[in-house]
Enzyme design. Structure first.
Site, PDB file in Angstrom:
ATOM      1  N   TYR A 124       0.806  -1.217   0.000  1.00  0.00           N
ATOM      2  CA  TYR A 124       0.000   0.000   0.000  1.00  0.00           C
ATOM      3  C   TYR A 124       0.838   1.266   0.000  1.00  0.00           C
ATOM      4  O   TYR A 124       0.325   2.371  -0.155  1.00  0.00           O
ATOM      5  CB  TYR A 124      -0.897   0.008   1.236  1.00  0.00           C
ATOM      6  CG  TYR A 124      -2.367   0.047   0.903  1.00  0.00           C
ATOM      7  CD1 TYR A 124      -3.047  -1.119   0.595  1.00  0.00           C
ATOM      8  CD2 TYR A 124      -3.065   1.237   0.903  1.00  0.00           C
ATOM      9  CE1 TYR A 124      -4.388  -1.089   0.301  1.00  0.00           C
ATOM     10  CE2 TYR A 124      -4.411   1.275   0.604  1.00  0.00           C
ATOM     11  CZ  TYR A 124      -5.069   0.109   0.313  1.00  0.00           C
ATOM     12  OH  TYR A 124      -6.403   0.137   0.021  1.00  0.00           O
ATOM     13  N   LYS A 191       1.474 -13.854   5.807  1.00  0.00           N
ATOM     14  CA  LYS A 191       1.718 -14.909   4.812  1.00  0.00           C
ATOM     15  C   LYS A 191       3.219 -15.218   4.877  1.00  0.00           C
ATOM     16  O   LYS A 191       3.937 -15.194   3.876  1.00  0.00           O
ATOM     17  CB  LYS A 191       1.287 -14.387   3.430  1.00  0.00           C
ATOM     18  CG  LYS A 191       1.279 -15.409   2.342  1.00  0.00           C
ATOM     19  CD  LYS A 191      -0.006 -16.206   2.285  1.00  0.00           C
ATOM     20  CE  LYS A 191       0.133 -17.347   1.314  1.00  0.00           C
ATOM     21  NZ  LYS A 191      -1.050 -18.215   1.266  1.00  0.00           N
ATOM     22  N   ASP A 224      -4.909 -16.509   4.291  1.00  0.00           N
ATOM     23  CA  ASP A 224      -5.974 -17.243   3.588  1.00  0.00           C
ATOM     24  C   ASP A 224      -6.783 -18.102   4.568  1.00  0.00           C
ATOM     25  O   ASP A 224      -8.015 -18.113   4.533  1.00  0.00           O
ATOM     26  CB  ASP A 224      -5.415 -18.076   2.423  1.00  0.00           C
ATOM     27  CG  ASP A 224      -4.071 -18.716   2.720  1.00  0.00           C
ATOM     28  OD1 ASP A 224      -3.500 -18.426   3.786  1.00  0.00           O
ATOM     29  OD2 ASP A 224      -3.588 -19.519   1.904  1.00  0.00           O
ATOM     30  N   ASP A 248      -6.678  -4.201   4.770  1.00  0.00           N
ATOM     31  CA  ASP A 248      -7.666  -3.536   3.923  1.00  0.00           C
ATOM     32  C   ASP A 248      -8.737  -4.544   3.481  1.00  0.00           C
ATOM     33  O   ASP A 248      -9.937  -4.292   3.589  1.00  0.00           O
ATOM     34  CB  ASP A 248      -6.939  -2.960   2.700  1.00  0.00           C
ATOM     35  CG  ASP A 248      -7.869  -2.244   1.763  1.00  0.00           C
ATOM     36  OD1 ASP A 248      -8.667  -1.426   2.237  1.00  0.00           O
ATOM     37  OD2 ASP A 248      -7.821  -2.521   0.547  1.00  0.00           O
TER      38      ASP A 248
END
Ligand code: NAI
Length: 361
Positions: A124, A191, A224, A248
């Site tokens: 971002y 992740k 995930d 987000d």
């Protein structure tokens, strides 16, 4: 004592929902000196920028602001005013509570979790290079020299900066929030199995910070698996702390668990300033019709009242909103539709605020 607060009505439904919010806050009996400042597409022509210097100066002075949504043109035009405000004031913590409301139309009841999103780093940060840019060739050389798999000819590149200091302050914020609000667990979302350096640094830092808060439980989830867990069993979560991009996306998932964007409040917090706003955008499709749901903006104001040390008033506002939603009579079309399948019998933005004000009394 009067609190100084900058009010930025914004674009689209912004003026309507901020007006409703302001009337509710005033009815709650909190003494606020509002400094109304215009930003967004409505001032573009006059000042040549959607975020004039005098607006930044006003927020700097007051240290607290509440805003309506601001339209960001897609692909062309000015860059996001929201991102610019976060950068200018280093508003590093985005806090989004996801709390079930009566009649929110969700599949779940009694959801009460909080998303704490890092607001300044990660993909971002907006550091990007177009295909063919000289920087891409330089980066390609760097990657080759480091012995890693080269990227394809014609690639565009985004840079994902994650720092130890940036990770530490957001995770500390999440733990301090948990302590202050009587919460039991913080979950770091990442992740790190794939991005061992960037997300790995975030996770290692989160583990180190967690060791300093033995009174709060800690675990971590791969993003995930976290999304699946949020959909299958959201009650397992309490406070989630995430790097910017996952934060987000997961914020909107969280809003979806409690009735959608019209219900989801938010805050952007930094050391010098705090800016409160609903999660949703300017809703151009319904702007100017007086039918927008002001709940998210009113609940954002309740977060602001907490921040100002007006916790009792904040609780009264939240209770009044709950009461009106639970009665299901004087609610806006989106809520009515969730309750009955049709918007028939819905009231407008200001009538909903009137009902909340009546419940406050
Ligand atoms: P949006 O959130 O404005 O609208 C999505 C859908 O939800 C629309 O159908 C809208 O009518 C409905 N909706 C949103 N808020 C509602 C409310 N309070 N009551 C009833 N219905 C509501 O998202 P969209 O259309 O993607 O974005 C519109 C503009 O807002 C864009 O320019 C975007 O960049 C900007 N935006 C600004 C934000 C901010 O200022 N913080 C945040 C998100 C988007």
């Amino acid at each position: 004592m009067s609190h100084q607060v900058v009010l930025i009505p914004g674009d689209g439904i912004g003026p309507e929902i901020t007006e409703a919010m302001r009337r509710v806050v005033e009815a709650a009996g909190v003494d606020i000196a509002w400094d109304v400042q215009q930003a967004g597409s409505c001032v573009m022509e006059e000042f040549g920028t959607p975020l004039p210097e005098h607006v930044l100066a006003a927020v700097e002075r007051a240290g607290v602001a509440i805003k309506g949504p601001i339209t960001t043109p897609v692909g062309t035009g000015f860059r996001s005013v929201n991102v610019a405000l976060r950068r200018h004031f280093d508003l590093y913590a985005c806090v989004r509570p996801c709390l079930s409301q009566p009649g929110d139309g969700s599949r779940y009841r009694d959801i009460d979790l909080v998303i704490v999103r890092e607001n300044t780093e990660d993909l971002y940060a907006g550091i990007e290079f177009a295909p063919g840019a000289p920087e891409v060739a330089e980066l390609a050389g760097l990657v080759e020299r480091s012995g890693q798999e080269p990227f394809r000819e014609g690639s565009a590149i985004s840079v994902k900066p994650v720092s130890e200091a940036g990770s530490r302050r957001i995770v500390e914020y999440a733990f301090e929030y948990a302590r202050r609000c009587g919460r039991k667990k913080v979950t770091a979302v990442h992740k790190a199995n794939i991005m061992k350096e960037t997300d790995g640094l975030f996770l290692r830092t989160a583990r180190a910070v967690a060791a300093e808060y033995p009174d709060i439980a800690f675990d971590d989830k791969i993003v995930d698996a976290c999304c699946m867990g949020l959909v299958q069993d959201p009650h397992q979560f309490d406070v989630l702390v995430l790097p910017n991009l996952y934060g987000d996306i997961v914020s909107d998932l969280g809003a979806g668990l409690v009735g959608g964007l019209g219900m989801a409040p938010g805050a952007n917090i930094g050391a010098r300033a705090a800016i409160f706003e609903a999660t949703h955008g300017s809703a151009p499709d319904i702007a100017g019709r007086g039918i927008a749901n002001p709940t998210a903006e009113i609940l954002s104001a309740a977060m602001m009242l907490d921040h100002l040390g007006e916790g009792a008033a904040a609780e009264r506002v939240r209770a009044a909103v709950r009461e009106v939603l639970a009665a299901g009579e004087q609610v806006t079309g989106d809520v009515r539709r969730a309750l009955t399948g049709s918007a028939e019998g819905a009231v407008g933005t200001q009538a909903f605020a009137d009902a909340v004000i009546a419940a406050l009394r």
